[in-house]
Motif scaffolding. Sequence first.
Motif, short mmCIF file in Angstrom:
data_model
loop_
_atom_site.label_atom_id
_atom_site.label_comp_id
_atom_site.label_asym_id
_atom_site.label_seq_id
_atom_site.Cartn_x
_atom_site.Cartn_y
_atom_site.Cartn_z
N GLY A 48 0.81 -1.22 0.00
CA GLY A 48 0.00 0.00 0.00
C GLY A 48 0.84 1.27 0.00
O GLY A 48 2.05 1.26 0.24
N GLY A 49 0.14 2.36 -0.30
CA GLY A 49 0.82 3.63 -0.51
C GLY A 49 1.46 4.24 0.73
O GLY A 49 2.49 4.91 0.64
N GLU A 52 4.93 3.03 1.22
CA GLU A 52 5.82 3.61 0.21
C GLU A 52 6.28 5.00 0.64
O GLU A 52 7.41 5.40 0.42
CB GLU A 52 5.07 3.77 -1.12
CG GLU A 52 4.67 2.49 -1.77
CD GLU A 52 5.83 1.77 -2.43
OE1 GLU A 52 6.75 2.43 -2.92
OE2 GLU A 52 5.79 0.52 -2.44
N LYS A 203 11.89 1.20 -6.32
CA LYS A 203 10.65 1.26 -7.11
C LYS A 203 10.74 2.28 -8.24
O LYS A 203 10.08 2.14 -9.26
CB LYS A 203 9.51 1.61 -6.13
CG LYS A 203 8.15 1.95 -6.67
CD LYS A 203 7.34 0.79 -7.17
CE LYS A 203 7.07 -0.33 -6.20
NZ LYS A 203 6.16 -0.01 -5.13
N VAL A 231 -1.00 -1.33 -11.96
CA VAL A 231 -0.37 -1.84 -10.74
C VAL A 231 -1.25 -1.41 -9.58
O VAL A 231 -1.39 -0.21 -9.34
CB VAL A 231 1.05 -1.23 -10.55
CG1 VAL A 231 1.68 -1.72 -9.26
CG2 VAL A 231 1.93 -1.54 -11.74
N ARG A 233 -3.46 -2.86 -5.68
CA ARG A 233 -4.05 -3.91 -4.85
C ARG A 233 -5.32 -4.41 -5.54
O ARG A 233 -5.96 -3.67 -6.29
CB ARG A 233 -4.43 -3.35 -3.48
CG ARG A 233 -3.25 -3.07 -2.59
CD ARG A 233 -3.66 -2.54 -1.23
NE ARG A 233 -4.32 -1.25 -1.30
CZ ARG A 233 -5.62 -1.03 -1.12
NH1 ARG A 233 -6.42 -2.04 -0.83
NH2 ARG A 233 -6.14 0.17 -1.19
N LYS A 238 -10.37 -0.11 -7.20
CA LYS A 238 -9.33 0.04 -8.23
C LYS A 238 -9.84 -0.50 -9.58
O LYS A 238 -9.15 -0.40 -10.58
CB LYS A 238 -8.06 -0.72 -7.83
CG LYS A 238 -7.59 -0.47 -6.41
CD LYS A 238 -6.79 0.80 -6.30
CE LYS A 238 -6.18 0.93 -4.90
NZ LYS A 238 -5.53 2.22 -4.71
N VAL A 262 -0.83 -6.10 -11.93
CA VAL A 262 0.08 -6.50 -10.84
C VAL A 262 -0.52 -6.02 -9.54
O VAL A 262 -0.83 -4.84 -9.41
CB VAL A 262 1.46 -5.81 -10.94
CG1 VAL A 262 2.46 -6.49 -10.04
CG2 VAL A 262 1.94 -5.77 -12.35
N GLY A 263 -0.65 -6.91 -8.58
CA GLY A 263 -1.20 -6.46 -7.30
C GLY A 263 -0.68 -7.27 -6.15
O GLY A 263 -0.89 -8.48 -6.08
N SER A 264 0.07 -6.59 -5.26
CA SER A 264 0.51 -7.30 -4.06
C SER A 264 -0.57 -7.15 -3.00
O SER A 264 -1.41 -6.28 -3.08
CB SER A 264 1.83 -6.73 -3.56
OG SER A 264 1.62 -5.41 -3.15
N GLY A 323 -3.31 7.88 -5.15
CA GLY A 323 -2.91 7.05 -6.28
C GLY A 323 -1.43 7.18 -6.58
O GLY A 323 -1.03 7.76 -7.59
N LEU A 324 -0.60 6.61 -5.70
CA LEU A 324 0.84 6.69 -5.93
C LEU A 324 1.26 5.94 -7.19
O LEU A 324 2.28 6.25 -7.80
CB LEU A 324 1.61 6.12 -4.72
CG LEU A 324 1.66 7.05 -3.51
CD1 LEU A 324 2.35 6.35 -2.35
CD2 LEU A 324 2.40 8.34 -3.86
N THR A 325 0.47 4.95 -7.59
CA THR A 325 0.82 4.22 -8.81
C THR A 325 0.75 5.15 -10.03
O THR A 325 1.50 4.98 -10.98
CB THR A 325 -0.14 3.04 -9.02
OG1 THR A 325 -1.46 3.55 -8.92
CG2 THR A 325 0.08 1.97 -7.99
N GLU A 328 3.95 7.14 -9.89
CA GLU A 328 5.07 6.29 -10.32
C GLU A 328 5.09 6.11 -11.83
O GLU A 328 6.15 6.17 -12.46
CB GLU A 328 4.95 4.91 -9.65
CG GLU A 328 5.18 4.96 -8.14
CD GLU A 328 4.63 3.73 -7.40
OE1 GLU A 328 4.70 3.72 -6.17
OE2 GLU A 328 4.11 2.80 -8.06
N1 UDP Z 1 2.33 -1.74 -5.17
C1 UDP Z 1 3.35 -2.66 -5.27
N2 UDP Z 1 3.09 -3.87 -5.78
C2 UDP Z 1 1.88 -4.21 -6.22
C3 UDP Z 1 0.81 -3.27 -6.11
C4 UDP Z 1 1.08 -2.03 -5.57
O1 UDP Z 1 4.49 -2.38 -4.89
O2 UDP Z 1 1.72 -5.32 -6.68
C5 UDP Z 1 2.64 -0.41 -4.63
C6 UDP Z 1 2.53 0.64 -5.71
O3 UDP Z 1 3.72 0.65 -6.49
C7 UDP Z 1 2.28 1.90 -4.90
C8 UDP Z 1 1.50 1.39 -3.71
O4 UDP Z 1 1.72 -0.02 -3.65
O5 UDP Z 1 3.50 2.44 -4.46
C9 UDP Z 1 0.02 1.65 -3.85
O6 UDP Z 1 -0.26 2.97 -3.53
P1 UDP Z 1 -1.55 3.72 -4.05
O7 UDP Z 1 -1.55 5.08 -3.46
O8 UDP Z 1 -1.59 3.66 -5.55
O9 UDP Z 1 -2.77 2.85 -3.53
P2 UDP Z 1 -3.19 2.23 -2.10
O10 UDP Z 1 -2.79 0.79 -2.17
O11 UDP Z 1 -2.48 2.99 -1.03
O12 UDP Z 1 -4.68 2.38 -2.08
#
Ligand code: UDP
Length: 410
Positions: A48-49, A52, A203, A231, A233, A238, A262-264, A323-325, A328
Amino acid sequence: MKQVTVPTLRVEAYAPLAGEAVVERIRALARPLVGLRVAHVNATAYGGGVVELLFPLVGLLNGVGIPTDWWVMEGTDAFFRVTKTAHNGLQGADVVIDGPMQETYREVNVANSRFDWDAYDVVVIHDPQPAALASLVEHRRGRWIWRCHIDLSRPNPGVWSWIRPYLTAYDGAIFSLAPYVQPDLSLPLVAIIPPSIDPLSEKNRDLDPAEVEAIVRRFGMDPRRPLVAQVSRFDPWKDPLGVVDAYRLVKREMPEVQLLLVGSMATDDPEGWTFYDRTLRHAGEDPDLFILANLHGINHREVNAFQRAADVIIQKSLREGFGLTVTEGLWKGRPVVGGNAGGIPIQVLDGQNGFLVESVEQCADRTQWLLQNPAERARMGGEGREHVRRHFLVTRDLEDHLQLLARLMA
Ligand code: UDP
Protein backbone atom coordinates in the motif's frame (compact mmCIF):
# COMPACT_ATOMS: atom_id res chain seq x y z
CA MET A 1 3.58 -1.82 18.58
CA LYS A 2 6.33 -3.04 16.31
CA GLN A 3 9.09 -0.77 15.12
CA VAL A 4 10.13 -0.55 11.47
CA THR A 5 13.79 0.31 11.03
CA VAL A 6 14.40 2.71 8.19
CA PRO A 7 17.77 3.68 6.71
CA THR A 8 18.64 7.35 7.15
CA LEU A 9 18.56 9.30 3.87
CA ARG A 10 20.59 12.39 2.92
CA VAL A 11 18.52 15.18 1.43
CA GLU A 12 21.53 16.33 -0.62
CA ALA A 13 21.20 13.18 -2.73
CA TYR A 14 17.93 14.56 -4.12
CA ALA A 15 19.37 17.85 -5.40
CA PRO A 16 20.06 16.63 -8.96
CA LEU A 17 16.39 15.67 -9.42
CA ALA A 18 14.48 18.05 -7.17
CA GLY A 19 16.79 21.06 -7.54
CA GLU A 20 19.29 22.73 -5.24
CA ALA A 21 16.79 25.38 -4.13
CA VAL A 22 14.40 22.80 -2.63
CA VAL A 23 17.23 21.20 -0.68
CA GLU A 24 18.32 24.60 0.63
CA ARG A 25 14.77 25.40 1.76
CA ILE A 26 14.53 22.04 3.53
CA ARG A 27 17.80 22.63 5.38
CA ALA A 28 16.63 26.07 6.51
CA LEU A 29 13.24 24.76 7.66
CA ALA A 30 14.82 21.85 9.54
CA ARG A 31 17.41 23.91 11.43
CA PRO A 32 15.11 25.22 14.21
CA LEU A 33 13.47 21.79 14.53
CA VAL A 34 16.65 19.73 15.03
CA GLY A 35 16.28 17.38 17.99
CA LEU A 36 12.47 17.31 17.91
CA ARG A 37 11.30 13.72 18.48
CA VAL A 38 8.66 12.45 16.07
CA ALA A 39 6.78 9.15 15.80
CA HIS A 40 4.80 7.94 12.79
CA VAL A 41 2.22 5.20 13.43
CA ASN A 42 0.36 3.13 10.84
CA ALA A 43 -1.15 -0.33 10.46
CA THR A 44 1.22 -2.23 8.20
CA ALA A 45 4.89 -2.45 7.30
CA TYR A 46 4.10 -4.08 3.97
CA GLY A 47 1.92 -3.09 1.03
CA GLY A 48 0.00 0.00 0.00
CA GLY A 49 0.82 3.63 -0.51
CA VAL A 50 1.38 4.66 3.12
CA VAL A 51 4.30 2.26 3.44
CA GLU A 52 5.82 3.61 0.21
CA LEU A 53 5.61 7.10 1.63
CA LEU A 54 6.86 6.40 5.15
CA PHE A 55 10.17 4.84 4.11
CA PRO A 56 11.59 7.97 2.46
CA LEU A 57 9.82 10.46 4.72
CA VAL A 58 11.05 8.86 7.96
CA GLY A 59 14.50 8.29 6.44
CA LEU A 60 14.80 11.93 5.39
CA LEU A 61 13.46 13.36 8.67
CA ASN A 62 16.22 11.44 10.45
CA GLY A 63 18.66 12.69 7.83
CA VAL A 64 17.86 16.35 8.56
CA GLY A 65 18.35 15.90 12.30
CA ILE A 66 14.81 15.18 13.49
CA PRO A 67 14.93 11.79 15.25
CA THR A 68 11.88 9.99 13.88
CA ASP A 69 10.60 6.50 14.63
CA TRP A 70 8.05 4.44 12.69
CA TRP A 71 5.75 2.16 14.67
CA VAL A 72 3.23 -0.33 13.31
CA MET A 73 0.20 -1.06 15.47
CA GLU A 74 -0.72 -4.68 16.17
CA GLY A 75 -4.18 -5.98 15.35
CA THR A 76 -6.20 -9.14 14.94
CA ASP A 77 -7.81 -10.47 11.74
CA ALA A 78 -11.19 -9.38 13.09
CA PHE A 79 -9.80 -5.88 13.69
CA PHE A 80 -8.48 -5.56 10.12
CA ARG A 81 -11.83 -6.72 8.77
CA VAL A 82 -13.46 -3.90 10.73
CA THR A 83 -10.91 -1.32 9.58
CA LYS A 84 -11.23 -2.39 5.92
CA THR A 85 -15.00 -1.96 6.25
CA ALA A 86 -14.40 1.42 7.89
CA HIS A 87 -12.03 2.37 5.06
CA ASN A 88 -14.67 1.44 2.47
CA GLY A 89 -17.36 3.30 4.41
CA LEU A 90 -15.22 6.43 4.69
CA GLN A 91 -14.82 6.31 0.90
CA GLY A 92 -18.61 6.20 0.62
CA ALA A 93 -19.54 2.49 0.57
CA ASP A 94 -22.89 1.39 1.93
CA VAL A 95 -21.62 -0.44 5.03
CA VAL A 96 -22.36 -0.47 8.76
CA ILE A 97 -19.93 -0.60 11.69
CA ASP A 98 -22.17 -2.30 14.22
CA GLY A 99 -21.77 -2.48 18.01
CA PRO A 100 -19.48 -5.56 18.16
CA MET A 101 -17.33 -4.12 15.35
CA GLN A 102 -17.00 -0.83 17.22
CA GLU A 103 -15.98 -2.80 20.31
CA THR A 104 -13.31 -4.75 18.37
CA TYR A 105 -11.93 -1.51 16.96
CA ARG A 106 -11.77 0.14 20.36
CA GLU A 107 -10.25 -2.86 22.18
CA VAL A 108 -7.36 -3.16 19.74
CA ASN A 109 -6.70 0.56 19.93
CA VAL A 110 -6.79 0.44 23.75
CA ALA A 111 -4.20 -2.38 23.70
CA ASN A 112 -1.96 -0.33 21.36
CA SER A 113 -2.40 2.82 23.43
CA ARG A 114 -0.29 1.36 26.28
CA PHE A 115 3.04 2.66 25.07
CA ASP A 116 5.67 5.26 25.94
CA TRP A 117 4.16 8.13 23.96
CA ASP A 118 5.85 10.65 26.25
CA ALA A 119 9.09 9.99 24.40
CA TYR A 120 7.76 12.02 21.44
CA ASP A 121 7.11 15.69 20.82
CA VAL A 122 4.94 14.94 17.80
CA VAL A 123 2.96 11.79 16.97
CA VAL A 124 1.60 11.38 13.43
CA ILE A 125 -1.13 8.74 13.14
CA HIS A 126 -1.93 7.46 9.64
CA ASP A 127 -5.40 6.50 8.44
CA PRO A 128 -8.39 5.09 10.36
CA GLN A 129 -6.83 1.93 11.84
CA PRO A 130 -4.93 3.61 14.73
CA ALA A 131 -7.06 6.80 14.67
CA ALA A 132 -8.58 6.16 18.11
CA LEU A 133 -5.19 6.32 19.82
CA ALA A 134 -5.20 10.09 20.37
CA SER A 135 -8.33 9.88 22.50
CA LEU A 136 -7.27 6.72 24.36
CA VAL A 137 -3.70 7.39 25.53
CA GLU A 138 -3.55 8.36 29.17
CA HIS A 139 -0.61 10.76 29.16
CA ARG A 140 -0.29 13.06 26.21
CA ARG A 141 2.74 15.29 26.30
CA GLY A 142 3.32 15.85 22.60
CA ARG A 143 1.16 17.14 19.76
CA TRP A 144 -0.93 14.64 17.83
CA ILE A 145 -1.68 14.78 14.12
CA TRP A 146 -3.96 12.54 12.04
CA ARG A 147 -2.83 12.02 8.44
CA CYS A 148 -5.66 10.73 6.30
CA HIS A 149 -4.71 9.10 2.99
CA ILE A 150 -8.17 8.10 1.84
CA ASP A 151 -10.76 9.82 -0.29
CA LEU A 152 -12.94 11.41 2.37
CA SER A 153 -14.98 13.61 0.05
CA ARG A 154 -18.26 11.67 0.40
CA PRO A 155 -18.08 9.47 3.51
CA ASN A 156 -20.92 7.19 4.51
CA PRO A 157 -22.69 9.32 7.20
CA GLY A 158 -23.00 6.43 9.70
CA VAL A 159 -19.32 5.50 9.49
CA TRP A 160 -18.24 9.12 9.63
CA SER A 161 -20.31 9.90 12.72
CA TRP A 162 -18.84 6.81 14.41
CA ILE A 163 -15.18 7.78 13.80
CA ARG A 164 -15.48 11.56 14.08
CA PRO A 165 -15.42 11.73 17.93
CA TYR A 166 -12.08 9.89 17.89
CA LEU A 167 -10.67 12.49 15.50
CA THR A 168 -11.66 15.54 17.52
CA ALA A 169 -8.93 14.59 20.02
CA TYR A 170 -6.18 15.60 17.55
CA ASP A 171 -4.22 18.85 17.49
CA GLY A 172 -4.33 18.80 13.71
CA ALA A 173 -4.92 16.78 10.58
CA ILE A 174 -3.37 16.34 7.16
CA PHE A 175 -5.46 15.54 4.10
CA SER A 176 -4.21 14.77 0.60
CA LEU A 177 -6.71 17.14 -1.08
CA ALA A 178 -8.81 20.11 0.07
CA PRO A 179 -12.20 18.47 -0.77
CA TYR A 180 -11.44 15.73 1.78
CA VAL A 181 -11.75 18.17 4.72
CA GLN A 182 -15.11 17.55 6.33
CA PRO A 183 -16.85 20.75 7.51
CA ASP A 184 -17.86 19.23 10.85
CA LEU A 185 -14.30 18.31 11.86
CA SER A 186 -12.84 21.46 13.28
CA LEU A 187 -9.29 21.07 14.53
CA PRO A 188 -6.78 23.77 15.50
CA LEU A 189 -4.67 23.00 12.44
CA VAL A 190 -5.49 21.49 9.06
CA ALA A 191 -2.92 21.03 6.30
CA ILE A 192 -3.30 19.81 2.74
CA ILE A 193 -0.27 17.71 1.84
CA PRO A 194 -0.49 15.42 -1.19
CA PRO A 195 1.65 12.29 -0.94
CA SER A 196 4.82 11.77 -2.92
CA ILE A 197 7.28 9.24 -4.30
CA ASP A 198 10.96 8.65 -3.68
CA PRO A 199 12.74 8.99 -7.04
CA LEU A 200 15.82 7.19 -5.68
CA SER A 201 14.04 4.11 -4.32
CA GLU A 202 14.21 0.66 -5.87
CA LYS A 203 10.65 1.26 -7.11
CA ASN A 204 11.45 4.47 -8.96
CA ARG A 205 15.16 4.75 -9.74
CA ASP A 206 16.30 4.51 -13.36
CA LEU A 207 16.71 0.99 -14.69
CA ASP A 208 18.83 -0.29 -17.54
CA PRO A 209 16.51 -1.04 -20.52
CA ALA A 210 18.16 -4.46 -20.90
CA GLU A 211 17.14 -5.29 -17.35
CA VAL A 212 13.58 -4.09 -17.98
CA GLU A 213 13.37 -6.35 -21.01
CA ALA A 214 14.80 -9.34 -19.14
CA ILE A 215 12.25 -8.95 -16.34
CA VAL A 216 9.35 -8.63 -18.76
CA ARG A 217 10.47 -11.76 -20.62
CA ARG A 218 10.94 -13.68 -17.36
CA PHE A 219 7.22 -13.24 -16.68
CA GLY A 220 6.25 -14.40 -20.16
CA MET A 221 5.40 -11.09 -21.79
CA ASP A 222 6.65 -10.13 -25.25
CA PRO A 223 8.63 -6.85 -25.07
CA ARG A 224 8.12 -6.24 -28.81
CA ARG A 225 4.33 -6.12 -28.53
CA PRO A 226 2.29 -3.31 -26.95
CA LEU A 227 1.82 -3.60 -23.21
CA VAL A 228 -0.76 -1.91 -20.99
CA ALA A 229 -0.42 -2.23 -17.21
CA GLN A 230 -2.29 -1.45 -14.01
CA VAL A 231 -0.37 -1.84 -10.74
CA SER A 232 -2.81 -1.97 -7.82
CA ARG A 233 -4.05 -3.91 -4.85
CA PHE A 234 -6.94 -6.21 -5.88
CA ASP A 235 -9.69 -4.00 -4.59
CA PRO A 236 -13.12 -3.12 -6.02
CA TRP A 237 -12.32 0.63 -5.94
CA LYS A 238 -9.33 0.04 -8.23
CA ASP A 239 -11.70 -1.63 -10.73
CA PRO A 240 -9.43 -4.36 -12.13
CA LEU A 241 -12.50 -5.99 -13.70
CA GLY A 242 -13.16 -2.77 -15.62
CA VAL A 243 -9.55 -2.75 -16.79
CA VAL A 244 -9.96 -6.28 -18.16
CA ASP A 245 -13.13 -5.17 -19.99
CA ALA A 246 -11.36 -2.13 -21.47
CA TYR A 247 -8.45 -4.31 -22.58
CA ARG A 248 -10.88 -6.65 -24.35
CA LEU A 249 -12.30 -3.71 -26.30
CA VAL A 250 -8.81 -2.59 -27.33
CA LYS A 251 -7.89 -6.14 -28.28
CA ARG A 252 -10.72 -6.29 -30.81
CA GLU A 253 -8.97 -3.52 -32.76
CA MET A 254 -5.38 -4.37 -31.80
CA PRO A 255 -5.02 -8.13 -31.38
CA GLU A 256 -1.31 -7.80 -30.49
CA VAL A 257 -1.96 -5.88 -27.25
CA GLN A 258 -1.05 -7.42 -23.86
CA LEU A 259 -2.44 -6.54 -20.43
CA LEU A 260 -0.62 -6.83 -17.12
CA LEU A 261 -2.36 -6.51 -13.76
CA VAL A 262 0.08 -6.50 -10.84
CA GLY A 263 -1.20 -6.46 -7.30
CA SER A 264 0.51 -7.30 -4.06
CA MET A 265 -1.52 -7.97 -0.95
CA ALA A 266 -1.15 -5.56 1.95
CA THR A 267 -1.16 -7.24 5.35
CA ASP A 268 -3.96 -4.98 6.56
CA ASP A 269 -6.22 -5.74 3.56
CA PRO A 270 -8.21 -8.94 4.14
CA GLU A 271 -10.29 -8.40 0.96
CA GLY A 272 -7.24 -8.77 -1.29
CA TRP A 273 -7.24 -12.51 -1.97
CA THR A 274 -10.99 -12.75 -2.51
CA PHE A 275 -10.91 -10.01 -5.09
CA TYR A 276 -7.77 -11.47 -6.67
CA ASP A 277 -9.71 -14.71 -7.25
CA ARG A 278 -12.62 -12.76 -8.73
CA THR A 279 -10.25 -10.96 -11.09
CA LEU A 280 -8.74 -14.27 -12.21
CA ARG A 281 -12.19 -15.68 -12.92
CA HIS A 282 -13.18 -12.53 -14.83
CA ALA A 283 -9.99 -12.70 -16.90
CA GLY A 284 -10.51 -16.35 -17.89
CA GLU A 285 -8.11 -18.01 -20.31
CA ASP A 286 -6.13 -15.48 -22.32
CA PRO A 287 -2.41 -15.97 -23.00
CA ASP A 288 -1.95 -12.18 -23.41
CA LEU A 289 -3.47 -11.29 -20.05
CA PHE A 290 -1.01 -11.49 -17.16
CA ILE A 291 -2.13 -11.32 -13.53
CA LEU A 292 0.69 -11.29 -11.00
CA ALA A 293 0.75 -11.06 -7.21
CA ASN A 294 3.22 -11.49 -4.32
CA LEU A 295 3.39 -15.23 -4.80
CA HIS A 296 5.04 -14.67 -8.18
CA GLY A 297 8.02 -12.96 -6.55
CA ILE A 298 7.08 -9.42 -7.54
CA ASN A 299 9.14 -6.88 -5.69
CA HIS A 300 9.91 -3.17 -6.08
CA ARG A 301 12.37 -3.72 -8.91
CA GLU A 302 9.87 -5.82 -10.88
CA VAL A 303 7.13 -3.18 -10.43
CA ASN A 304 9.62 -0.54 -11.56
CA ALA A 305 10.44 -2.61 -14.66
CA PHE A 306 6.77 -3.27 -15.49
CA GLN A 307 5.92 0.42 -15.26
CA ARG A 308 8.81 1.22 -17.62
CA ALA A 309 7.95 -1.61 -20.00
CA ALA A 310 4.32 -0.52 -20.31
CA ASP A 311 3.40 1.71 -23.26
CA VAL A 312 0.40 3.00 -21.32
CA ILE A 313 -0.30 2.85 -17.59
CA ILE A 314 -3.91 2.51 -16.51
CA GLN A 315 -5.27 3.39 -13.08
CA LYS A 316 -8.98 3.03 -13.55
CA SER A 317 -9.94 3.75 -9.93
CA LEU A 318 -13.50 4.62 -9.00
CA ARG A 319 -12.30 6.16 -5.70
CA GLU A 320 -8.66 6.95 -5.02
CA GLY A 321 -7.19 8.76 -2.01
CA PHE A 322 -4.27 9.89 -4.16
CA GLY A 323 -2.91 7.05 -6.28
CA LEU A 324 0.84 6.69 -5.93
CA THR A 325 0.82 4.22 -8.81
CA VAL A 326 -0.20 7.14 -11.04
CA THR A 327 2.72 9.21 -9.74
CA GLU A 328 5.07 6.29 -10.32
CA GLY A 329 3.84 5.74 -13.87
CA LEU A 330 4.12 9.43 -14.79
CA TRP A 331 7.59 9.61 -13.27
CA LYS A 332 8.67 6.85 -15.62
CA GLY A 333 7.61 8.94 -18.58
CA ARG A 334 4.50 6.94 -19.34
CA PRO A 335 1.12 8.54 -20.09
CA VAL A 336 -1.55 7.46 -17.61
CA VAL A 337 -5.19 6.71 -18.37
CA GLY A 338 -6.77 7.32 -14.97
CA GLY A 339 -10.21 7.24 -13.43
CA ASN A 340 -11.55 10.74 -12.79
CA ALA A 341 -11.58 10.20 -9.02
CA GLY A 342 -9.93 11.49 -5.84
CA GLY A 343 -6.26 12.36 -6.26
CA ILE A 344 -5.97 11.26 -9.88
CA PRO A 345 -7.09 14.55 -11.52
CA ILE A 346 -4.37 16.56 -9.76
CA GLN A 347 -1.83 14.22 -11.32
CA VAL A 348 -3.29 13.30 -14.69
CA LEU A 349 -3.91 16.52 -16.60
CA ASP A 350 -6.41 15.46 -19.23
CA GLY A 351 -4.87 15.57 -22.70
CA GLN A 352 -1.48 16.78 -21.41
CA ASN A 353 0.15 13.83 -19.67
CA GLY A 354 -2.62 11.26 -20.01
CA PHE A 355 -6.39 11.05 -20.00
CA LEU A 356 -9.12 11.09 -17.35
CA VAL A 357 -11.86 8.55 -17.96
CA GLU A 358 -15.24 7.70 -16.47
CA SER A 359 -16.16 4.46 -18.20
CA VAL A 360 -14.78 1.23 -19.63
CA GLU A 361 -15.40 2.53 -23.18
CA GLN A 362 -13.53 5.79 -22.55
CA CYS A 363 -10.70 3.88 -20.96
CA ALA A 364 -10.44 1.60 -24.01
CA ASP A 365 -10.72 4.48 -26.47
CA ARG A 366 -7.97 6.62 -24.87
CA THR A 367 -5.68 3.63 -24.33
CA GLN A 368 -6.01 2.59 -27.96
CA TRP A 369 -5.37 6.15 -29.16
CA LEU A 370 -2.18 6.33 -27.11
CA LEU A 371 -1.01 2.94 -28.36
CA GLN A 372 -1.52 4.08 -31.95
CA ASN A 373 0.19 7.46 -31.52
CA PRO A 374 3.77 6.87 -30.35
CA ALA A 375 4.94 10.46 -30.83
CA GLU A 376 2.10 11.89 -28.73
CA ARG A 377 2.67 9.17 -26.19
CA ALA A 378 6.32 10.15 -25.79
CA ARG A 379 5.47 13.86 -25.54
CA MET A 380 2.80 13.25 -22.91
CA GLY A 381 5.14 10.94 -21.00
CA GLY A 382 7.73 13.73 -20.84
CA GLU A 383 5.14 16.15 -19.49
CA GLY A 384 4.10 13.63 -16.86
CA ARG A 385 7.61 13.24 -15.55
CA GLU A 386 8.03 17.00 -15.26
CA HIS A 387 4.68 17.37 -13.45
CA VAL A 388 5.80 14.82 -10.87
CA ARG A 389 9.26 16.41 -10.56
CA ARG A 390 7.67 19.72 -9.67
CA HIS A 391 4.89 18.58 -7.38
CA PHE A 392 5.06 15.01 -6.15
CA LEU A 393 8.62 14.13 -5.13
CA VAL A 394 9.32 13.30 -1.49
CA THR A 395 11.35 16.49 -1.08
CA ARG A 396 8.14 18.54 -1.55
CA ASP A 397 6.37 16.32 0.97
CA LEU A 398 9.24 16.78 3.43
CA GLU A 399 9.16 20.55 2.97
CA ASP A 400 5.39 20.64 3.65
CA HIS A 401 5.90 18.36 6.62
CA LEU A 402 8.59 20.58 8.14
CA GLN A 403 6.38 23.63 7.69
CA LEU A 404 3.61 21.83 9.54
CA LEU A 405 5.95 20.82 12.38
CA ALA A 406 7.05 24.45 12.71
CA ARG A 407 3.43 25.65 12.90
CA LEU A 408 2.64 22.96 15.43
CA MET A 409 5.53 23.84 17.73
CA ALA A 410 5.12 27.63 17.41
N1 UDP B 1 2.33 -1.74 -5.17
C1 UDP B 1 3.35 -2.66 -5.27
N2 UDP B 1 3.09 -3.87 -5.78
C2 UDP B 1 1.88 -4.21 -6.22
C3 UDP B 1 0.81 -3.27 -6.11
C4 UDP B 1 1.08 -2.03 -5.57
O1 UDP B 1 4.49 -2.38 -4.89
O2 UDP B 1 1.72 -5.32 -6.68
C5 UDP B 1 2.64 -0.41 -4.63
C6 UDP B 1 2.53 0.64 -5.71
O3 UDP B 1 3.72 0.65 -6.49
C7 UDP B 1 2.28 1.90 -4.90
C8 UDP B 1 1.50 1.39 -3.71
O4 UDP B 1 1.72 -0.02 -3.65
O5 UDP B 1 3.50 2.44 -4.46
C9 UDP B 1 0.02 1.65 -3.85
O6 UDP B 1 -0.26 2.97 -3.53
P1 UDP B 1 -1.55 3.72 -4.05
O7 UDP B 1 -1.55 5.08 -3.46
O8 UDP B 1 -1.59 3.66 -5.55
O9 UDP B 1 -2.77 2.85 -3.53
P2 UDP B 1 -3.19 2.23 -2.10
O10 UDP B 1 -2.79 0.79 -2.17
O11 UDP B 1 -2.48 2.99 -1.03
O12 UDP B 1 -4.68 2.38 -2.08
